[in-house]
Design a protein around this motif. Structure first.
Motif, PDB file in Angstrom:
ATOM      1  N   TRP A  53       0.840  -1.203   0.000  1.00  0.00           N
ATOM      2  CA  TRP A  53       0.000   0.000   0.000  1.00  0.00           C
ATOM      3  C   TRP A  53       0.874   1.253   0.000  1.00  0.00           C
ATOM      4  CZ3 TRP A  53      -0.945   3.604   4.160  1.00  0.00           C
ATOM      5  CH2 TRP A  53      -1.983   4.508   3.895  1.00  0.00           C
ATOM      6  N   HIS A  54       1.911   1.264   0.823  1.00  0.00           N
ATOM      7  CA  HIS A  54       2.854   2.384   0.813  1.00  0.00           C
ATOM      8  C   HIS A  54       3.546   2.518  -0.539  1.00  0.00           C
ATOM      9  CE1 HIS A  54       2.456   2.073   5.212  1.00  0.00           C
ATOM     10  NE2 HIS A  54       3.022   3.252   5.301  1.00  0.00           N
ATOM     11  N   ASP A 108      -3.480  -4.365 -10.142  1.00  0.00           N
ATOM     12  CA  ASP A 108      -2.883  -5.665  -9.824  1.00  0.00           C
ATOM     13  C   ASP A 108      -2.395  -5.689  -8.380  1.00  0.00           C
ATOM     14  OD1 ASP A 108      -3.399  -6.280 -12.430  1.00  0.00           O
ATOM     15  OD2 ASP A 108      -1.314  -6.637 -13.019  1.00  0.00           O
ATOM     16  N   PHE A 109      -1.796  -4.598  -7.944  1.00  0.00           N
ATOM     17  CA  PHE A 109      -1.356  -4.505  -6.550  1.00  0.00           C
ATOM     18  C   PHE A 109      -2.551  -4.606  -5.607  1.00  0.00           C
ATOM     19  CE2 PHE A 109       2.280  -2.703  -8.693  1.00  0.00           C
ATOM     20  CZ  PHE A 109       3.363  -3.010  -7.871  1.00  0.00           C
ATOM     21  N   ARG A 119      -9.041   0.586   4.580  1.00  0.00           N
ATOM     22  CA  ARG A 119      -8.147   1.572   3.942  1.00  0.00           C
ATOM     23  C   ARG A 119      -7.853   1.194   2.490  1.00  0.00           C
ATOM     24  NH1 ARG A 119      -2.842   3.361   7.407  1.00  0.00           N
ATOM     25  NH2 ARG A 119      -3.937   4.507   9.050  1.00  0.00           N
ATOM     26  N   ILE A 120      -7.497  -0.065   2.278  1.00  0.00           N
ATOM     27  CA  ILE A 120      -7.136  -0.517   0.939  1.00  0.00           C
ATOM     28  C   ILE A 120      -8.322  -0.378  -0.011  1.00  0.00           C
ATOM     29  CG2 ILE A 120      -6.589  -2.582  -0.406  1.00  0.00           C
ATOM     30  CD1 ILE A 120      -4.792  -3.451   1.967  1.00  0.00           C
ATOM     31  N   ALA A 121      -9.486  -0.775   0.440  1.00  0.00           N
ATOM     32  CA  ALA A 121     -10.660  -0.743  -0.430  1.00  0.00           C
ATOM     33  C   ALA A 121     -11.038   0.686  -0.798  1.00  0.00           C
ATOM     34  CB  ALA A 121     -11.834  -1.443   0.256  1.00  0.00           C
ATOM     35  N   ARG A 143      -2.467  12.125   5.811  1.00  0.00           N
ATOM     36  CA  ARG A 143      -3.069  13.185   5.010  1.00  0.00           C
ATOM     37  C   ARG A 143      -2.682  13.100   3.539  1.00  0.00           C
ATOM     38  NH1 ARG A 143      -7.677  15.982   5.459  1.00  0.00           N
ATOM     39  NH2 ARG A 143      -7.593  18.036   4.474  1.00  0.00           N
ATOM     40  N   TRP A 144      -1.407  12.841   3.234  1.00  0.00           N
ATOM     41  CA  TRP A 144      -0.976  12.780   1.834  1.00  0.00           C
ATOM     42  C   TRP A 144      -1.747  11.691   1.089  1.00  0.00           C
ATOM     43  CZ3 TRP A 144       1.288   9.774  -1.930  1.00  0.00           C
ATOM     44  CH2 TRP A 144       1.897  10.456  -3.004  1.00  0.00           C
ATOM     45  N   PHE A 145      -1.906  10.532   1.726  1.00  0.00           N
ATOM     46  CA  PHE A 145      -2.650   9.440   1.109  1.00  0.00           C
ATOM     47  C   PHE A 145      -4.107   9.842   0.865  1.00  0.00           C
ATOM     48  CE2 PHE A 145       0.634   7.132   3.648  1.00  0.00           C
ATOM     49  CZ  PHE A 145       1.300   6.519   2.600  1.00  0.00           C
ATOM     50  N   ASP A 146      -4.704  10.529   1.840  1.00  0.00           N
ATOM     51  CA  ASP A 146      -6.101  10.932   1.702  1.00  0.00           C
ATOM     52  C   ASP A 146      -6.307  11.882   0.528  1.00  0.00           C
ATOM     53  OD1 ASP A 146      -7.021   9.422   3.817  1.00  0.00           O
ATOM     54  OD2 ASP A 146      -6.952  11.068   5.270  1.00  0.00           O
ATOM     55  N   LEU A 147      -5.422  12.866   0.423  1.00  0.00           N
ATOM     56  CA  LEU A 147      -5.583  13.842  -0.650  1.00  0.00           C
ATOM     57  C   LEU A 147      -5.284  13.236  -2.010  1.00  0.00           C
ATOM     58  CD1 LEU A 147      -4.148  17.153   0.857  1.00  0.00           C
ATOM     59  CD2 LEU A 147      -6.487  16.276   0.899  1.00  0.00           C
TER      60      LEU A 147
END
Length: 583
Positions: free
Chosen positions: A149-150, A179-180, A219-221, A530-534
């Protein structure tokens, strides 16, 4: 509280894992082969411990991952608008040779490789306790999904490796992001099938358990939605995210997780090592020698401090924390004006619970001098004004202070002193003074100005599940916005100033993506999300442009980091693999 083992692995990587209370145990297979070493229960346990190590030793607790997950967003900017880590925090001079980009890539792929090695071998390894074996299968699966995920969010469509890498990688191929996500969801379902509610052993707090697996699935979904094109596929993964998050919400007792009564309790140091709201934590030992890098454990506590010591007589102390980075002039984060303005502290206690504005004199007495007055643009007429221990000495506030704020016996730096509009002021008297985030405070330092912190880092907690479920209900076709508002109101009721509960409640008409991102900012700021969310919501570029104008180098392609040049140079097909767009 995972036993720390040091091993020599066949790919030449030091293997270390974390502990809080267990004694240091060295495991050295010497010249034996990996296949022989990892054919035993001890070998597998060493390997799974190794898969945890970099999350603490290189990531959570260190500034590199902080700059990659909270920096470069709408919420944080470098103290005094300085340049430290500008490649990540401001996208300035970000290129394929940036060291933090290379190190993050290498460490995450090493975690993946430990997990691949473990998953390939563990089925054939006899265990004394079959439940422990199941847990290790679940942990390998969880950690591989978490590492991928990272990787895919930071670097985009890259090399997907599902088998142990035993030799130097000379060729690599790109795989689509979906694929990931297929692999991650398969991994996390395997983790859910195998992980226990309590870690094995039960004292190993840092291990992934069932609640962490459900949380990561949510989170992943919800992140996968960004890569789907059709509305029906988006709705499918909103539904998966909602169901996973709701499962945690509905089964708190059986999953051993619950909300604290107040926001303050979530990050109180006394609740850190056994936090009931935490779903997954990265552990750091209070016994420094047991940390993988004893002189570089959790130093997040120095990264959000305003400069307060040597001002108005104040001394560094354990209560207010080490402001060593702030005094250096560059190695710290300050909140943006936008972040501060997200809170209405008259009704929402999260601001005062999680941010510090006031500093009370921590020496017996102090008398204002001409130079100290000038540092805060206070009049010379106050020379000789005395403060006593416990008197208010410094007030760095998000408020706009009316009246003559310079003539008070204490120093005031208000929001208009710290910021010029949405920009950090260029006035050096005020641009290191701001409300400071307290979530990572560590009053148990060896001495007041130390960087050697020992607090665990909560990287997933129950509050996030309410926000994910609310977002999924809001965004999917046919979703229940009333239910979404009810979920958000659980957190807002918890956060309400006494007597302001009704004013904190929101209705279904307020359920939209911008409001939910604001609420995630209020609840989760500083928590590496936050970076992931945006990025996943397509708001990264626009929010930075609108709310953080000190970041002047950002381009739309910065939603992915560059592929490390060191990796490309080692390939025989670098042109085929290619660099990410814009770099």
């Amino acid at each position: 509280m995972i036993v720390k083992k040091i091993s020599k692995y066949f790919i030449g990587l030091g293997i270390v894992a974390l502990t809080h209370s267990c004694s240091l145990e060295e495991y050295n297979p010497g010249g034996t082969t990996a296949d022989l070493v990892f054919s035993t229960e001890d070998g597998i346990n060493s390997l799974v411990n190794s898969a945890y190590v970099y999350f603490g030793a290189q990531f959570y607790g260190r500034e590199d991952i902080l700059m990659l997950t909270e920096g470069g967003t709408d919420l944080w900017i470098n103290i005094a608008n300085s340049g430290y880590g500008r490649q990540m925090t401001k996208y300035e001079e970000l290129n394929a040779t940036t060291g933090q980009i290379r190190n993050t890539w290498n460490r995450l792929y090493e975690i993946v490789n430990y997990c691949n090695a473990g998953l390939e071998r563990i089925e054939e390894v006899p265990f004394t306790n079959e439940e422990e074996k199941k847990s290790r299968i679940g942990e390998f699966s969880f950690l591989r999904a978490y590492a991928y995920w990272h990787l895919v969010e930071q670097y985009g469509a890259i090399d997907l490796r599902l088998e142990e890498t035993k030799d130097v990688v000379l060729t690599a191929n790109r795989f689509p992001e979906l694929d990931f996500y297929d692999v991650m969801l398969e991994d996390i379902d395997r983790a859910i099938e195998n992980l226990p509610v309590k870690p094995i052993p039960v004292t190993d707090i840092g291990r992934a358990t069932l609640k962490a697996a459900y949380g990561l699935k949510a989170r992943i979904a919800i992140t996968r939605v960004a890569y789907e094109e059709s509305a029906s596929e988006k709705d499918k993964y909103y539904q998966i995210a909602s169901e996973a998050a709701q499962y945690v919400i509905d089964n708190q007792s059986s999953l051993d997780v619950s909300l604290y009564d107040t926001p303050e309790e979530v990050f109180l140091p006394e609740n850190n090592k056994n936090n009931k709201e935490a779903m997954f934590s990265i552990t750091h030992s209070t016994i420094n020698s047991l940390n993988p890098q004893p002189n570089n454990p959790n130093r997040l506590h120095i990264w959000f401090k305003a400069k307060y010591s040597e001002k108005a007589g104040m001394k560094v102390d354990l209560n207010y924390g080490a402001d060593r980075n702030s005094k250096s002039g560059g190695m710290a984060f300050m909140p943006t004006r936008h972040l501060l303005n997200l809170y209405d502290e008259s009704i929402d206690r999260r601001y005062n619970d999680w941010f510090r504005e006031k500093y009370y004199l921590n020496v017996d007495s102090y008398t204002w001098t001409k130079d100290d007055l000038a540092a805060f643009e206070k009049p010379e007429s106050l020379v000789g004004t005395a403060l006593q221990r416990g008197d208010l000495a410094l007030w760095y506030t998000k408020q706009e202070v009316s009246g003559d704020k310079r003539n008070t016996p204490y120093a005031i730096v208000d929001i208009n002193d710290t910021y010029n509009g949405n920009n950090v002021t260029s006035n050096a008297r005020f641009n290191t003074h701001f409300p400071t985030l307290k979530k990572h405070d560590d009053p148990d330092l060896p001495e007041a100005n130390s960087q050697v912190g020992s607090k665990d880092v909560i990287v997933m907690r129950l509050a996030e599940m309410y926000l994910i479920a609310a977002e999924a209900e809001t965004m999917r076709a046919g979703g229940d916005k009333t239910k979404a508002a009810d979920l958000v109101n659980v957190l807002r009721s918890r956060a309400a100033v006494e007597g302001k509960e009704d004013e904190m409640k929101v209705g279904d008409s307020q359920m939209n993506l911008d409001f939910l991102l604001e609420e995630r900012g209020r609840e989760l700021c500083g928590e590496h999300i936050r970076w992931f969310d945006l990025k996943r919501t397509g708001k990264l570029y626009d929010y930075v442009q609108q709310y953080n104008p000190d970041i002047i180098h950002m381009q739309p392609y910065h939603i992915n980091r560059p592929i490390p040049q060191q990796f490309l140079d080692a390939l025989t097909n670098p042109s085929e693999f290619g660099q990410n767009e814009g770099y």
